[in-house]
Every structure is written in C-alpha cells, then in structure tokens.
Design a protein around this motif. Structure first.
Motif, PDB file in Angstrom:
ATOM      1  N   ASP A 163       0.789  -1.154   0.013  1.00  0.00           N
ATOM      2  CA  ASP A 163       0.075   0.069   0.083  1.00  0.00           C
ATOM      3  C   ASP A 163       0.758   1.132   0.101  1.00  0.00           C
ATOM      4  O   ASP A 163       0.453   2.393  -0.621  1.00  0.00           O
ATOM      5  CB  ASP A 163      -0.974  -0.063   1.282  1.00  0.00           C
ATOM      6  CG  ASP A 163      -2.254  -0.660   1.066  1.00  0.00           C
ATOM      7  OD1 ASP A 163      -2.698  -1.033  -0.191  1.00  0.00           O
ATOM      8  OD2 ASP A 163      -2.669  -1.295   1.915  1.00  0.00           O
ATOM      9  N   VAL A 207       6.627   0.427   5.886  1.00  0.00           N
ATOM     10  CA  VAL A 207       5.149   0.042   6.612  1.00  0.00           C
ATOM     11  C   VAL A 207       4.324  -0.417   5.991  1.00  0.00           C
ATOM     12  O   VAL A 207       3.763  -0.177   4.805  1.00  0.00           O
ATOM     13  CB  VAL A 207       4.657   1.426   7.328  1.00  0.00           C
ATOM     14  CG1 VAL A 207       3.300   1.411   8.061  1.00  0.00           C
ATOM     15  CG2 VAL A 207       5.763   2.106   8.246  1.00  0.00           C
ATOM     16  N   THR A 247       0.196  -2.750   5.815  1.00  0.00           N
ATOM     17  CA  THR A 247      -1.032  -2.489   6.136  1.00  0.00           C
ATOM     18  C   THR A 247      -1.692  -4.049   6.257  1.00  0.00           C
ATOM     19  O   THR A 247      -1.078  -4.848   5.897  1.00  0.00           O
ATOM     20  CB  THR A 247      -1.835  -1.783   5.266  1.00  0.00           C
ATOM     21  OG1 THR A 247      -1.875  -2.628   3.982  1.00  0.00           O
ATOM     22  CG2 THR A 247      -1.237  -0.274   5.072  1.00  0.00           C
ATOM     23  N   TYR A 251      -3.490   1.767  11.145  1.00  0.00           N
ATOM     24  CA  TYR A 251      -3.993   2.261   9.988  1.00  0.00           C
ATOM     25  C   TYR A 251      -5.465   1.755   9.200  1.00  0.00           C
ATOM     26  O   TYR A 251      -5.866   1.962   8.328  1.00  0.00           O
ATOM     27  CB  TYR A 251      -2.926   2.100   8.866  1.00  0.00           C
ATOM     28  CG  TYR A 251      -1.659   2.931   8.925  1.00  0.00           C
ATOM     29  CD1 TYR A 251      -1.709   4.062   9.769  1.00  0.00           C
ATOM     30  CD2 TYR A 251      -0.587   2.964   8.073  1.00  0.00           C
ATOM     31  CE1 TYR A 251      -0.713   4.996   9.714  1.00  0.00           C
ATOM     32  CE2 TYR A 251       0.412   3.830   7.886  1.00  0.00           C
ATOM     33  CZ  TYR A 251       0.368   5.057   8.889  1.00  0.00           C
ATOM     34  OH  TYR A 251       1.517   5.752   8.803  1.00  0.00           O
ATOM     35  N   ARG A 290     -10.163   9.415  14.269  1.00  0.00           N
ATOM     36  CA  ARG A 290      -8.830   8.951  13.513  1.00  0.00           C
ATOM     37  C   ARG A 290      -8.563  10.089  12.647  1.00  0.00           C
ATOM     38  O   ARG A 290      -7.788  10.030  11.803  1.00  0.00           O
ATOM     39  CB  ARG A 290      -9.384   7.920  12.503  1.00  0.00           C
ATOM     40  CG  ARG A 290      -9.687   6.563  13.236  1.00  0.00           C
ATOM     41  CD  ARG A 290     -10.270   5.429  12.138  1.00  0.00           C
ATOM     42  NE  ARG A 290      -9.281   5.225  11.361  1.00  0.00           N
ATOM     43  CZ  ARG A 290      -8.015   4.391  11.438  1.00  0.00           C
ATOM     44  NH1 ARG A 290      -7.878   3.884  12.622  1.00  0.00           N
ATOM     45  NH2 ARG A 290      -7.321   4.228  10.523  1.00  0.00           N
ATOM     46  N   VAL A 327      -2.025   9.420   5.539  1.00  0.00           N
ATOM     47  CA  VAL A 327      -0.987   8.616   6.528  1.00  0.00           C
ATOM     48  C   VAL A 327       0.426   8.782   5.895  1.00  0.00           C
ATOM     49  O   VAL A 327       0.636   8.716   4.564  1.00  0.00           O
ATOM     50  CB  VAL A 327      -1.263   7.054   6.907  1.00  0.00           C
ATOM     51  CG1 VAL A 327      -2.751   7.210   7.843  1.00  0.00           C
ATOM     52  CG2 VAL A 327      -1.341   6.175   5.809  1.00  0.00           C
ATOM     53  N   PHE A 356       2.855   6.364   6.130  1.00  0.00           N
ATOM     54  CA  PHE A 356       3.584   5.056   6.361  1.00  0.00           C
ATOM     55  C   PHE A 356       4.697   5.295   7.208  1.00  0.00           C
ATOM     56  O   PHE A 356       6.047   4.872   6.709  1.00  0.00           O
ATOM     57  CB  PHE A 356       3.772   4.641   4.856  1.00  0.00           C
ATOM     58  CG  PHE A 356       2.375   4.232   4.276  1.00  0.00           C
ATOM     59  CD1 PHE A 356       1.864   3.075   4.422  1.00  0.00           C
ATOM     60  CD2 PHE A 356       1.889   5.077   3.163  1.00  0.00           C
ATOM     61  CE1 PHE A 356       0.661   2.831   3.753  1.00  0.00           C
ATOM     62  CE2 PHE A 356       0.505   4.632   2.734  1.00  0.00           C
ATOM     63  CZ  PHE A 356       0.132   3.638   2.938  1.00  0.00           C
ATOM     64  N   GLY A 357       4.864   5.591   8.348  1.00  0.00           N
ATOM     65  CA  GLY A 357       5.816   5.920   9.114  1.00  0.00           C
ATOM     66  C   GLY A 357       5.569   5.916  10.472  1.00  0.00           C
ATOM     67  O   GLY A 357       4.441   5.812  10.857  1.00  0.00           O
ATOM     68  N   PHE A 358       6.518   6.234  11.503  1.00  0.00           N
ATOM     69  CA  PHE A 358       6.107   6.241  13.044  1.00  0.00           C
ATOM     70  C   PHE A 358       6.043   7.627  13.314  1.00  0.00           C
ATOM     71  O   PHE A 358       5.958   7.779  14.619  1.00  0.00           O
ATOM     72  CB  PHE A 358       7.329   5.244  13.666  1.00  0.00           C
ATOM     73  CG  PHE A 358       6.848   3.885  13.156  1.00  0.00           C
ATOM     74  CD1 PHE A 358       5.850   3.293  13.804  1.00  0.00           C
ATOM     75  CD2 PHE A 358       7.860   3.349  12.316  1.00  0.00           C
ATOM     76  CE1 PHE A 358       5.815   1.811  13.199  1.00  0.00           C
ATOM     77  CE2 PHE A 358       7.939   2.093  11.971  1.00  0.00           C
ATOM     78  CZ  PHE A 358       6.607   1.268  12.325  1.00  0.00           C
ATOM     79  N   PHE A 405      -1.663  10.535  13.469  1.00  0.00           N
ATOM     80  CA  PHE A 405      -2.932  10.776  14.181  1.00  0.00           C
ATOM     81  C   PHE A 405      -3.029  11.909  15.287  1.00  0.00           C
ATOM     82  O   PHE A 405      -2.071  12.076  15.855  1.00  0.00           O
ATOM     83  CB  PHE A 405      -3.634   9.784  14.664  1.00  0.00           C
ATOM     84  CG  PHE A 405      -3.801   8.301  13.766  1.00  0.00           C
ATOM     85  CD1 PHE A 405      -4.904   8.549  12.812  1.00  0.00           C
ATOM     86  CD2 PHE A 405      -2.889   7.362  13.519  1.00  0.00           C
ATOM     87  CE1 PHE A 405      -5.191   7.436  11.787  1.00  0.00           C
ATOM     88  CE2 PHE A 405      -3.127   6.250  12.525  1.00  0.00           C
ATOM     89  CZ  PHE A 405      -4.166   6.439  11.706  1.00  0.00           C
TER      90      PHE A 405
END
Lengths: 392, 392
Positions: A30, A130, A132, A295, B248, B256, B258-260, B264
């Motif tokens: 994704d 990352v 999903t 996510y 959310r 998003v 796709f990381g840390f 949110f």
C-alpha cells in the motif's frame, strides 16, 4: 523450500514451512514499495481434500504467529488456538485443512523488519516499509495461490486476525466461502491508537532500541518492549477478570513492603508477561504490526461506507464478540454486522457473555466453540463437504 | 515562614506558603518511620472567619498540587480547580476559606523524594519512606492544627483527592463537618494498580532514572516519565471523548505517512501530554504517589468492613461520580455510599451523566457545580455560616 532470509535472529527459528517469492515476484505494498524477496512462514494441520475445497485460513493476532495448534517452538506452550483447532475440535482438522501464516512484518519466519534487507545485507530495522492489514492479506493470498487453493472454505481469526478476515472478504470476495471475524472492528479506534502509541513510545524510549538498529548494533530494547507489553496486556483483560483473578492479593507476603517490589500479584503477573514476551518477539515488529492495526479503516477504502466493502458478497459471515471486551467492544463488531446487513450479505452474530475481556477469543469459551462449530457445520453442508473423517 | 528544604529543584519553586515542622515534631508514618523535618507547602483563598468555621480543605489528585485557583507558577495555566473555586463559584471564596496543601511525597514544595535527606545532604530519592494516603492526611492535619482550625467545614477532592477526603472522614470524624469525595474509591482496583505498575516500570526502565538517584547524578528520566504519563492519560479520558475529540483525524496531513511520526491527532496529543508533564513533575514523586494510591484500602484498616470506617460519623457526605469514568467507575463510588448508608451516615449521591471520563471532575460540568453548590449551601446553613459576602 527453505527461507534464505535470516529472519528474527534472537530466537531459535521454528521449523515451519516456508515459501519464498523472489525478486521477480515482488509484493506491491500500500505504501507503494515493491517488496522482494518475500518469505512467508506457515503451518498446516489436517489434509487438503482432492477438490481443494476444505481449507481454512486462521489469521493470528498482533503477537501471535503461525503456531496455531502445535507446541510453540520458542515458548514450549500449546499453540494459541489449540482449544479451537485440532481433531474433533470446533475447527476440526479431521475435516478441514487449516493453514496459518505468520503475518507480513512479524518475526517468526515471514519477512519483517528483522529480516535481511537485500540492499544492505543487514536487518531492515526501520528501513522496512510500513505495511498494512491489506498487505498482510496480499501476502497470504500469494501463499494460498502457491498452495493451489482457489477458494478458501473459511477465513477465521480474532483481534488483528479479525481485521485480516474482514480484509480478505473485502479484497477477495470470491475466494472466501465463509468468514469468522472475532472480537475485532472495521477500524481501529482513537483509544486503541492511543494505547499502541504508548507502546511504541515505550520501545523507542529505550536507548537500546538504537533508532531501530539494535539487531545491527547488538543490543535489545527489552525494557521498553516489556513496558509496551505490560500496558497492552491490561487492555486484553477485563476489569472484572483482573478483580476475580488477582483482586488486591499480595504476592507471597502477609503485608505490603512499603517499597517498589511487586507487592501485589497483579504486579508480578504483569512483570512476568513483559519479561517473557521479549524472549519471543522482535521490538521493531511490534512497532510495525501496531501501526498496521492503527491504519486499518476498511470503510475508508470504500468511499467511507463500510457496506460498500461487502457489496454483492456471497460469503457467509459469523461475527463474534464478547460482552467484557473493552478493546474491541461489541459495538464495533455490531457495526460490521450492520454493514454486512446493509450490503445484503449473509451474517449471523453472536455476542458471548463472559468476563474475560478481549482475550476470551483465545480461551475456553464453550459458547464460542458451539457457535463456530455450528456455523462451520452449516457452511460445510452448503459447500458440499464430506462429514468429518472418524477419529480412529 | 519559608522552607529550608530545597524541594524539587528542576522547576522554579512556586511562591506558596510553607510551614515547616522540625526534628522535634516528626510525622509518624504508616511504614514506621518518623519523618522530620517536614515542610508542607500550601495555598489559601478567601478569608478565615473569626469562628474559624468556614475552612474548606481541597485535596489534589496524583499530579495536581496546591495551585487550585491561581495561575500555576510553572505552567502559567489556571489552577486545577479554577472553575470550582473562587469568588461566586461553587466553592465560593467570598464565603469560604479554601486551603490546599501539596501532598506528602509530591514535588511542589511539600517534603518528598526530591527533598534533601538530612542524613545525607542529598535528595532522598528512593531513601524517602513510602507514604500512604493516611500519611498525606496526617501531614495535612498538622497544617490544619498549625492554622488553628479545629473543624474543617468541608474536605473535598477528586480521584486521589477523593481518597484523602474519605481518609479524613475516617481518621478525624469530628474535624470534618462535611465531605465531598468525587470520582474515587475506598480501595484501588487491580486494574488501576496494573496501570500504575506500567507507569512505574516505564520510569524505572529509563536508564536516566539511575536507581532513583537522577537528581544527584544530574540526569532526568524524562522519556520514561513521559511514557508513564501517556499511559495514565488514556485512563483519564473516556473512549467516547477520545472518539469525539480526535477520532481517526490526521495531524496536519491529508493521508498517512507510512511511518512512525504522529500521523493521528491522538498521537501528537498524547506525546504533548507526556512532554509537558516532565517539565513540571518529579519522576520519583510519581512512583511514590502511585504507590500510595495502590496501597489505599480503607476497609482493610477497619476489619475489612468499610462501614466501620464511618461508624457514628456526623459528617455530611456528598459523593459524586461520572457515568463515563472507567478508572474510578460509579460502582466504586456507590460502594462508598452503601458503606456510609450502612454506617448510618448522612450521604447524598450524584452520578453525573457525561462522556468526559475521569477527568470530568476538573472540567466544566454544570451538573457537578450545581450539586456541590447546593450541598455546600445546605451544609453551611446547618453549620450556621453567614451568607456569602457580596462581591463588590
């Protein structure tokens, strides 16, 4: 076939089956990355019939793995669904062929952050993309293809496993004859994201985490991971169960010690949970899998309407929730049921009365067993599957 | 009078009133230690009447302090009960003399683990004795003696403050004319001990904690304390409030990452809570005060029967709980009410309908304000207190 990627190197590797997809067969994620190579480690139980129509995919939860019904190679304990899966059990391996794959991003043989990054020859760490829930399901679908199975008789699982079940039904409606999502939700709540964030921060606060490079630098963020596990573990149990099991009972002492030792049983229990967890789980995998759950928002992929994820689905669903589960409360499971109803799907819904909280899906819950046994029996008849092979 | 013990040295010290009890006047603690010297830092609001009969002791919660209704000297924010206490407010400082003391073991001027141990000339750290809720109340009683007040018109507080209220009513029934325990319990539950233990382990896992000697060694266990605060903060809010406030929703981004990072809003909110907390609170105090709450079990001190703690009490009680408080649920407050009923005490009980969780006692809850205003008015009449001084 054996894996050539050295995966999580701090536990003895279990002797699971593995399938390896090479650089010519990448997994499109994704996040846009093409992941290759990809190893998927899995276990099977029972026998695939000649029609290849009796396969059940069990999907494991956050810290679970492929060891559903065999002794766990690291802990020596029974598999996580040993009560559910086996000869004569609700998911009867005399009748069904049960498959469970370690999820993408985990650490029990399937490719994850502790695997070797082919670009560097070292563990990925935070260079791992990352992933999903949908990516996990895509990896499982590659395994199912590899096994030559067109349609799964059932996909079943609880918690993060239940998310995978819902994703399977949405992504591959024609490949899922029946589905059993248990104690789950179609999207992760704010409170649950919050708990996950605490866990991640606990891991990252540990200086031995080393920015995710601990495997390369030879350290282990055990303290941080243990704290993360302790916090999470509270959410898996109900207040009632904690009260019944531990109350304010003291640990091997008559009175409190006026100190910071584990005076109370609940304290030593939690510490034990934290300590044993770090022996079997990779800290970066914990970050990645919690992130995948955060996510997860199935409706968002279908124009904001959950029912759209299941339009024209012919899958038979059995949704299961537990009254005392405050991590994935009945309400979130009921929203799935409502969406399935709105989509015109076939669905039955069972709310089990129990005080054991979220973990109930792993425990001896006769009402759950009976419901799932009955549901599978009915689905098996609809599928034209033979009655169980008699136990000799 | 000013303190000669240098207390928590990592924040600018607030200019509170302090009273110091010397080595000739030790505080005998539940653990058996005689603590001396002892400094109690406190704030007052309003005027003590000539009869010394209009004093209300406000008891603060775990991470609160004496700054009830003045701008906080460290954070610059309004006092923690600014909505409740002040001229014309439910606890009306035109009528009542309000006192709030920083609790024993805390870090805002009252003696605690960050104070200087006279035996070593260095911060106590873990050499500070483990204190109890009853010890906190004993220290407050010394302050009340010092102020020449025989009987408090009221003792009021929420959460750990409510525990102190109950302890005051039990330990000094003749000195408490009325009592308002809010969102509390007569004993700390297994689940709550569990959450506290996670917080303590997070602090202790931080290598900068240095076995509690961080003040001496010049480090700060900020990361561990921030994680502890994050975990605790979740328990102060309700799932509904989190959903309403954050859901959310993403933080300053469309999709998003796709990381840390904090994708949110709930994540950045929690991180902020953790980071700001460590600027105003001492890590060892956090250990000590959570321990005091864990140890609280009022019935245990009275032969296992809570009602015995209140036998022949003439105190008027107003117990307040909140429907969405899962940390100190209505049930635990109701147990207090039942015990008071069984003891023949005068008690009214108000359960406030709100989705704001445990923190509701600090927030703008008109129903709570109305209940407390009415209760105090009625108690003031019974006490023969004059009507409020008109605001000029």
């Amino acid at each position: 076939m054996t894996s050539r990627t050295a995966a999580y190197r701090q536990v003895d590797k279990p002797d699971s089956e593995v399938v390896r997809f090479g650089v010519d067969d990448p997994l499109r994620l994704d996040c846009g990355v093409d992941l290759a190579p990809l190893t998927v480690a899995y276990q099977t139980y029972g026998t695939l019939n000649a029609e290849r129509s009796n396969a059940i995919l069990a999907c494991h939860a956050l810290t679970g793995d492929q060891h559903v019904a065999n002794r766990h190679p690291v802990t020596g304990k029974p598999g996580w669904w040993d009560l559910m899966v086996g000869p004569g059990k609700p998911i009867d391996t005399n009748r069904f062929f049960v498959i469970c794959a370690n999820v993408l991003g985990s650490c029990m043989g399937t490719t994850g952050p502790s695997s070797i990054d082919p670009a560097t020859g070292q563990a990925y760490g935070l260079n791992f993309p990352v992933v999903t829930i949908r990516d996990m399901v895509r990896a499982q679908a590659k395994l199912i293809d590899h096994l030559g199975i067109e349609t799964l008789f059932c996909v079943a699982g609880g918690s993060m496993g239940g998310m995978q079940v819902l994703q399977w039904a949405a992504s591959y409606p024609d490949r899922v004859f029946s589905a059993i999502p248990i104690a789950t939700a179609a999207r992760h709540s704010s409170q649950n994201i919050a708990f996950h964030e605490v866990g991640r921060q606990a891991v990252m606060a540990d200086p031995d985490w080393r920015g995710g490079r601990y495997l390369i630098e030879g350290t282990r963020p055990s303290k941080g991971l243990a704290v993360a596990r302790m916090a999470a573990h509270i959410t898996y149990l109900s207040e009632e169960a904690l009260h019944r099991k531990f109350g304010r009972n003291l640990q091997d002492r008559e009175t409190v010690t006026f100190g910071f030792d584990a005076d109370f049983q609940i304290e030593s229990y939690l510490r034990h949970q934290g300590m044993t967890f770090v022996d079997r789980f990779d800290a970066n995998s914990y970050l990645y899998l919690t992130r995948a759950m955060d996510y997860f928002d199935l409706a968002a992929d279908y124009g904001g309407t959950l029912a759209n994820a299941f339009r024209d689905s012919r899958t038979r669903f059995c949704v299961v929730s537990f009254t005392s589960d405050w991590l994935f409360p009945t309400e979130g499971n009921r929203q799935v049921v409502h969406a399935l109803n709105a989509a015109g799907a076939r669905v039955s819904f069972v709310e089990i009365e129990t005080d054991r909280g979220h973990d109930a899906f792993l425990l001896d819950e006769p009402e759950m067993f009976a419901a799932i046994r009955g549901f599978l029996e009915s689905a098996a008849r609809a599928r034209g599957l033979a009655a169980p092979v008699a136990v000799p």
